[in-house]
Design a protein around this motif. Structure first.
Motif, PDB file in Angstrom:
ATOM      1  N   SER A   1      24.162  21.263  24.369  1.00  0.00           N
ATOM      2  CA  SER A   1      24.377  21.117  25.804  1.00  0.00           C
ATOM      3  C   SER A   1      25.770  21.574  26.224  1.00  0.00           C
ATOM      4  O   SER A   1      26.220  21.274  27.321  1.00  0.00           O
ATOM      5  CB  SER A   1      24.170  19.660  26.222  1.00  0.00           C
ATOM      6  OG  SER A   1      25.132  18.839  25.604  1.00  0.00           O
ATOM      7  N   GLN A   2      26.449  22.319  25.351  1.00  0.00           N
ATOM      8  CA  GLN A   2      27.801  22.767  25.649  1.00  0.00           C
ATOM      9  C   GLN A   2      27.777  23.887  26.680  1.00  0.00           C
ATOM     10  O   GLN A   2      26.888  24.751  26.669  1.00  0.00           O
ATOM     11  CB  GLN A   2      28.467  23.266  24.368  1.00  0.00           C
ATOM     12  CG  GLN A   2      29.921  23.587  24.540  1.00  0.00           C
ATOM     13  CD  GLN A   2      30.566  24.002  23.230  1.00  0.00           C
ATOM     14  OE1 GLN A   2      29.886  24.441  22.323  1.00  0.00           O
ATOM     15  NE2 GLN A   2      31.859  23.855  23.152  1.00  0.00           N
ATOM     16  N   THR A   3      28.757  23.879  27.588  1.00  0.00           N
ATOM     17  CA  THR A   3      28.906  24.931  28.585  1.00  0.00           C
ATOM     18  C   THR A   3      30.352  25.402  28.585  1.00  0.00           C
ATOM     19  O   THR A   3      31.249  24.704  28.117  1.00  0.00           O
ATOM     20  CB  THR A   3      28.554  24.442  30.002  1.00  0.00           C
ATOM     21  OG1 THR A   3      29.442  23.389  30.374  1.00  0.00           O
ATOM     22  CG2 THR A   3      27.126  23.964  30.090  1.00  0.00           C
ATOM     23  N   PHE A   4      30.556  26.597  29.119  1.00  0.00           N
ATOM     24  CA  PHE A   4      31.912  27.102  29.302  1.00  0.00           C
ATOM     25  C   PHE A   4      32.001  27.799  30.643  1.00  0.00           C
ATOM     26  O   PHE A   4      31.029  28.378  31.130  1.00  0.00           O
ATOM     27  CB  PHE A   4      32.344  28.012  28.146  1.00  0.00           C
ATOM     28  CG  PHE A   4      31.471  29.212  27.911  1.00  0.00           C
ATOM     29  CD1 PHE A   4      31.801  30.439  28.439  1.00  0.00           C
ATOM     30  CD2 PHE A   4      30.316  29.108  27.150  1.00  0.00           C
ATOM     31  CE1 PHE A   4      31.008  31.553  28.212  1.00  0.00           C
ATOM     32  CE2 PHE A   4      29.518  30.210  26.915  1.00  0.00           C
ATOM     33  CZ  PHE A   4      29.860  31.435  27.452  1.00  0.00           C
ATOM     34  N   THR A   5      33.177  27.710  31.263  1.00  0.00           N
ATOM     35  CA  THR A   5      33.414  28.267  32.584  1.00  0.00           C
ATOM     36  C   THR A   5      34.351  29.459  32.460  1.00  0.00           C
ATOM     37  O   THR A   5      35.388  29.355  31.808  1.00  0.00           O
ATOM     38  CB  THR A   5      34.040  27.220  33.517  1.00  0.00           C
ATOM     39  OG1 THR A   5      33.208  26.058  33.540  1.00  0.00           O
ATOM     40  CG2 THR A   5      34.193  27.747  34.925  1.00  0.00           C
ATOM     41  N   ILE A   6      33.989  30.557  33.072  1.00  0.00           N
ATOM     42  CA  ILE A   6      34.801  31.768  33.055  1.00  0.00           C
ATOM     43  C   ILE A   6      35.217  32.100  34.481  1.00  0.00           C
ATOM     44  O   ILE A   6      34.407  32.023  35.407  1.00  0.00           O
ATOM     45  CB  ILE A   6      34.029  32.959  32.461  1.00  0.00           C
ATOM     46  CG1 ILE A   6      33.588  32.639  31.056  1.00  0.00           C
ATOM     47  CG2 ILE A   6      34.880  34.215  32.466  1.00  0.00           C
ATOM     48  CD1 ILE A   6      32.805  33.742  30.415  1.00  0.00           C
ATOM     49  N   ARG A   7      36.486  32.481  34.645  1.00  0.00           N
ATOM     50  CA  ARG A   7      37.006  32.862  35.954  1.00  0.00           C
ATOM     51  C   ARG A   7      37.477  34.304  35.892  1.00  0.00           C
ATOM     52  O   ARG A   7      38.172  34.700  34.967  1.00  0.00           O
ATOM     53  CB  ARG A   7      38.175  31.962  36.337  1.00  0.00           C
ATOM     54  CG  ARG A   7      38.781  32.296  37.678  1.00  0.00           C
ATOM     55  CD  ARG A   7      39.912  31.329  38.017  1.00  0.00           C
ATOM     56  NE  ARG A   7      40.545  31.671  39.258  1.00  0.00           N
ATOM     57  CZ  ARG A   7      40.117  31.317  40.460  1.00  0.00           C
ATOM     58  NH1 ARG A   7      39.018  30.596  40.560  1.00  0.00           N
ATOM     59  NH2 ARG A   7      40.762  31.651  41.550  1.00  0.00           N
ATOM     60  N   LYS A   8      37.063  35.081  36.881  1.00  0.00           N
ATOM     61  CA  LYS A   8      37.550  36.456  36.990  1.00  0.00           C
ATOM     62  C   LYS A   8      37.928  36.731  38.434  1.00  0.00           C
ATOM     63  O   LYS A   8      37.507  36.022  39.350  1.00  0.00           O
ATOM     64  CB  LYS A   8      36.504  37.456  36.514  1.00  0.00           C
ATOM     65  CG  LYS A   8      35.362  37.692  37.455  1.00  0.00           C
ATOM     66  CD  LYS A   8      34.513  38.842  36.990  1.00  0.00           C
ATOM     67  CE  LYS A   8      33.439  39.180  38.002  1.00  0.00           C
ATOM     68  NZ  LYS A   8      32.637  40.321  37.591  1.00  0.00           N
ATOM     69  N   MET A   9      38.725  37.747  38.616  1.00  0.00           N
ATOM     70  CA  MET A   9      39.103  38.153  39.959  1.00  0.00           C
ATOM     71  C   MET A   9      38.232  39.333  40.371  1.00  0.00           C
ATOM     72  O   MET A   9      38.152  40.332  39.662  1.00  0.00           O
ATOM     73  CB  MET A   9      40.578  38.565  40.004  1.00  0.00           C
ATOM     74  CG  MET A   9      41.533  37.415  39.776  1.00  0.00           C
ATOM     75  SD  MET A   9      41.348  36.076  40.957  1.00  0.00           S
ATOM     76  CE  MET A   9      41.955  36.843  42.438  1.00  0.00           C
ATOM     77  N   SER A  10      37.558  39.179  41.492  1.00  0.00           N
ATOM     78  CA  SER A  10      36.755  40.256  42.053  1.00  0.00           C
ATOM     79  C   SER A  10      37.460  40.698  43.331  1.00  0.00           C
ATOM     80  O   SER A  10      37.283  40.092  44.393  1.00  0.00           O
ATOM     81  CB  SER A  10      35.348  39.757  42.338  1.00  0.00           C
ATOM     82  OG  SER A  10      34.576  40.788  42.888  1.00  0.00           O
ATOM     83  N   GLY A  11      38.294  41.720  43.205  1.00  0.00           N
ATOM     84  CA  GLY A  11      39.155  42.112  44.321  1.00  0.00           C
ATOM     85  C   GLY A  11      40.255  41.080  44.457  1.00  0.00           C
ATOM     86  O   GLY A  11      41.026  40.853  43.532  1.00  0.00           O
ATOM     87  N   THR A  12      40.308  40.413  45.593  1.00  0.00           N
ATOM     88  CA  THR A  12      41.304  39.353  45.791  1.00  0.00           C
ATOM     89  C   THR A  12      40.676  37.964  45.737  1.00  0.00           C
ATOM     90  O   THR A  12      41.361  36.974  45.950  1.00  0.00           O
ATOM     91  CB  THR A  12      42.002  39.534  47.150  1.00  0.00           C
ATOM     92  OG1 THR A  12      41.005  39.518  48.180  1.00  0.00           O
ATOM     93  CG2 THR A  12      42.770  40.832  47.192  1.00  0.00           C
ATOM     94  N   VAL A  13      39.386  37.898  45.460  1.00  0.00           N
ATOM     95  CA  VAL A  13      38.670  36.631  45.445  1.00  0.00           C
ATOM     96  C   VAL A  13      38.408  36.209  44.010  1.00  0.00           C
ATOM     97  O   VAL A  13      37.929  36.999  43.202  1.00  0.00           O
ATOM     98  CB  VAL A  13      37.329  36.751  46.212  1.00  0.00           C
ATOM     99  CG1 VAL A  13      36.572  35.446  46.195  1.00  0.00           C
ATOM    100  CG2 VAL A  13      37.568  37.218  47.619  1.00  0.00           C
ATOM    101  N   GLY A  14      38.698  34.956  43.690  1.00  0.00           N
ATOM    102  CA  GLY A  14      38.411  34.427  42.360  1.00  0.00           C
ATOM    103  C   GLY A  14      36.958  33.989  42.279  1.00  0.00           C
ATOM    104  O   GLY A  14      36.443  33.318  43.170  1.00  0.00           O
ATOM    105  N   VAL A  15      36.277  34.393  41.198  1.00  0.00           N
ATOM    106  CA  VAL A  15      34.879  34.048  41.003  1.00  0.00           C
ATOM    107  C   VAL A  15      34.746  33.316  39.678  1.00  0.00           C
ATOM    108  O   VAL A  15      35.252  33.781  38.663  1.00  0.00           O
ATOM    109  CB  VAL A  15      33.992  35.317  40.981  1.00  0.00           C
ATOM    110  CG1 VAL A  15      32.542  34.955  40.802  1.00  0.00           C
ATOM    111  CG2 VAL A  15      34.195  36.130  42.237  1.00  0.00           C
TER     112      VAL A  15
END
Length: 117
Positions: free
Chosen positions: A57-71
């Protein structure tokens, strides 16, 4: 009851072998997308913000920048659509969950690379 659930998860849930990664690492996740009858592989490259849970049940969160917006996107580790995970950079951070990274912009949003021995 919890031990029974853990036993069933360990026995019957198929586990894929992925490389070790932690918060601060820049990784690329390749996953399959089904569009009608066709399937294609898409990738998502970003910084790991957190790893949460244990076992299947493990999860991981990834953050990237799409232009100037963080996703941000959350991936379960046992998602059948996950094909592979590549670790691009090992990051040097002091915390397991780097939520402060959301507020950083520009040069402050850089993470130092961990040196391998």
């Amino acid at each position: 009851m919890e031990s029974l659930i853990k036993f069933v998860q360990d026995e019957f849930v198929t586990k894929k072998e992925f490389p070790e990664f932690s918060a601060g690492d820049t990784i690329t996740v390749y996953y399959e997308i089904k569009e009608g009858a066709k399937t294609r592989t898409q990738f998502y490259r970003g910084v790991v913000i957190q790893k949460k849970g244990s076992g299947s049940s493990q999860t991981f969160t990834i953050r990237k920048m799409s232009g100037t917006v963080g996703v941000e996107r959350i991936f379960p580790i046992n998602l059948p659509a996950l094909q592979k995970i590549e670790v691009n950079k090992r990051g040097k951070v002091r915390r397991a969950r780097i939520f402060y990274f959301r507020n950083l912009t520009g040069k402050k949003a850089r993470i130092k690379e961990r040196r391998m021995k």
